[in-house]
Enzyme design. Structure first.
Site, PDB file in Angstrom:
ATOM      1  N   ASP A  45       0.831  -1.195   0.000  1.00  0.00           N
ATOM      2  CA  ASP A  45       0.000   0.000   0.000  1.00  0.00           C
ATOM      3  C   ASP A  45       0.873   1.255   0.000  1.00  0.00           C
ATOM      4  O   ASP A  45       2.021   1.223   0.472  1.00  0.00           O
ATOM      5  CB  ASP A  45      -0.915   0.014   1.229  1.00  0.00           C
ATOM      6  CG  ASP A  45      -1.993  -1.063   1.165  1.00  0.00           C
ATOM      7  OD1 ASP A  45      -2.475  -1.338   0.053  1.00  0.00           O
ATOM      8  OD2 ASP A  45      -2.337  -1.613   2.220  1.00  0.00           O
ATOM      9  N   ASP A  87      -6.548   1.617   7.770  1.00  0.00           N
ATOM     10  CA  ASP A  87      -5.218   2.221   7.771  1.00  0.00           C
ATOM     11  C   ASP A  87      -5.372   3.736   7.887  1.00  0.00           C
ATOM     12  O   ASP A  87      -6.502   4.246   7.950  1.00  0.00           O
ATOM     13  CB  ASP A  87      -4.439   1.804   6.514  1.00  0.00           C
ATOM     14  CG  ASP A  87      -5.115   2.251   5.216  1.00  0.00           C
ATOM     15  OD1 ASP A  87      -5.626   3.377   5.153  1.00  0.00           O
ATOM     16  OD2 ASP A  87      -5.129   1.459   4.261  1.00  0.00           O
TER      17      ASP A  87
END
Length: 306
Positions: A45, A87
């Site tokens: 990511d 996140d």
């Protein structure tokens, strides 16, 4: 004027920085190496950094063996806050007080070790009907995701200062560390999201072996390919079979050859001169070609062994 792209073969261990996608890192490295063909071996990511093996040229044929390899991570989790993405890039969903101490956190970790099931997050690249799930998530569409089996080989607390917790995890391919953090937070009753993630190992490769984009760019263009590992660097876990010239010729022509050893499964093939030519399946007294290097290289290997 930039020279024409070259057919470069090999594996680059990249230390991806925070703030860019895996594909952006790949395209930058591809441009710096002036390479024709490239691919990565599993995304990180944008908020994550760490080891991202990149495959160039013929190495892309063998990238699946790193895609499927176990991964190691160091993760930082924030207890008490849940987000839409699990996140720091998502919007806050809820905030709760954190009553758990380090002993409580240690106590819940064993339930996540070993074989377990995870529901993949909506904000992921996993595809549904040809589209990545994150596209549906951005459109406000929730897709039902069946749980998937994953394996957590090790899960160890590194730093504990609630609400911030740092842990190391060794896991099978396909494990979502964001989901793991959310599940730990749920088990503690306060929720959690991942605030930092670094991939520290992929298969037998370690982050300490990796090169940054900055270091790659600092090298003279002619020296950048010196950082590439050979095609077979991803396959060292497979047994080696040394071939004769006749066996090499037969296999590169797509024919099976007799094999007297009791070895079963995939093996690495080497022509005379120790040239790697690809993979074969060993069994039933023969070698069956499975994944071989390109025609030009194979022809050169065959000539060298003749």
């Amino acid at each position: 004027m930039k020279p024409a792209r070259q057919p470069i073969d090999g594996v680059l261990l990249l230390n991806k920085p925070v703030g860019i996608t895996s594909n952006a890192a790949l395209q930058k490295a591809k441009w710096l190496l002036n390479a024709k063909k490239a691919g990565h071996t599993g995304t990180l990511d944008p908020f994550a950094d760490g080891l991202l093996p990149l495959c160039f040229g013929e190495a892309t044929k063998f990238s699946a063996y790193l895609l499927d390899a176990d991964k190691h991570y160091r993760a930082t989790m924030r207890l008490g806050i849940t987000t839409t993405t699990g996140d720091p890039e998502g919007e806050i969903l809820a905030e709760r007080p954190v009553a758990s101490g380090c002993d409580d956190i240690q106590a819940v970790l064993p339930r996540f070790r070993g074989e377990t099931e995870q529901i993949p997050p909506m904000h992921s690249a996993l595809k549904h009907q040809g589209r990545p799930l994150y596209e549906y998530a951005r459109a406000g569409i929730e897709i039902e995701r069946p749980p998937r089996k994953v394996r957590i080989n090790a899960l160890d607390l590194v730093e504990c200062a609630p609400p911030v917790v740092v842990f190391d995890v060794q896991c099978s391919a396909g494990t979502y560390i964001r989901t793991l953090a959310q599940d730990i937070g749920a088990a503690l009753g306060c929720g959690a999201h991942l605030t930092g993630l670094a991939r520290t190992a992929v298969g037998g490769f370690q982050l300490a072996q990796a090169h940054s984009l900055t270091a790659l760019e600092a090298l003279p263009a002619a020296e950048r390919t010196s950082l590439l590992l050979p095609l077979d660097a991803m396959l060292t876990h497979l047994p080696v079979v040394d071939l004769s010239a006749d066996e090499t010729t037969a296999l590169i022509q797509g024919r099976s050859v007799p094999f007297a050893l009791q070895q079963q499964g995939l093996v690495r093939l080497y022509a005379p001169g120790n040239d790697f030519i690809g993979l074969a399946e060993a069994g039933a007294g023969q070698l069956v070609p499975r994944r071989l290097c390109n025609t030009a290289d194979r022809a050169a290997h065959a000539r060298a062994g003749a």
